[in-house]
Design an enzyme around this catalytic site. Structure first.
Site: not given
Ligand code: FE
Length: 184
Positions: A92, A95-97
């Site tokens: 991602c 961010c951190s999906c």
């Molecule tokens: Fe994300």
């Protein structure tokens, strides 16, 4: 950080803003019920059952729900399959999906700026740093997750596993294999 969290939690409980039993239930859920073992079961089923594999590739969200896994951060999951000629890697960049219902919470490195930047610029180099030198003729496809779409890599089934049942197959599937930073 742990102390700050504890202090905040104590204050919120004291003020009656959160219910400690509800917090315990949430923590228990993410520690024991959600995690890469779920994704491993999905992969093992796909390896064992060609009709399930077809459904998984067609609509992973629905196929994953067949095994009882659904919920937040997993509303739209896409399964991408490794083959002898294609390797998939998930990141991602924003961010951190991450697909929580099948993989649990993301590892720290998945959320790090270097991984997010370099997975796109030099995916082969990143995979090499995780310990796998992909053959030159294997195409690497990088999938950038979003708040809407999360990806699950279906690793290649290891050779010599023809006789194994689903539980034994699932035990071979690793979290990093389902992110694509590793082979099995
Ligand atoms: Fe994300």
């Amino acid at each position: 950080m742990a102390l700050r969290v504890k202090a905040l939690e104590s204050l919120m409980v004291e003020k009656g803003l959160v219910d400690p039993a509800a917090l315990d239930a949430l923590v228990d859920h993410f520690e024991h019920k959600v995690g890469p073992r779920n994704g491993a079961r999905v992969v093992a089923r796909a390896w064992s059952d060609p009709a399930y594999r077809t459904r998984l590739l067609a609509d992973a969200t629905v196929a994953i729900a067949e095994l009882g896994y659904a919920g937040g951060q997993g509303e739209h999951v896409v399964a991408v399959e490794n083959t002898p000629s294609v390797h998939n890697l998930v990141v991602c960049t924003l961010c951190s999906c991450y697909p929580w219902p099948v993989l649990g919470l993301p590892p720290v490195w998945y959320k790090s700026a270097p991984y997010r930047a370099r997975a796109v610029i030099d995916p082969r180099g990143v995979i090499a740093e995780f310990g796998t030198d992909l053959p030159e003729d294997v195409e690497v496809r990088v999938w950038d997750s979003t708040a809407e779409i999360r990806y699950l890599v279906i690793p290649r089934r290891p050779a010599g596993t023809e006789g194994l049942d689903e539980a034994a197959l699932a035990a071979l599937v690793t979290r990093d294999g389902m992110i694509g930073t590793a082979l099995l």
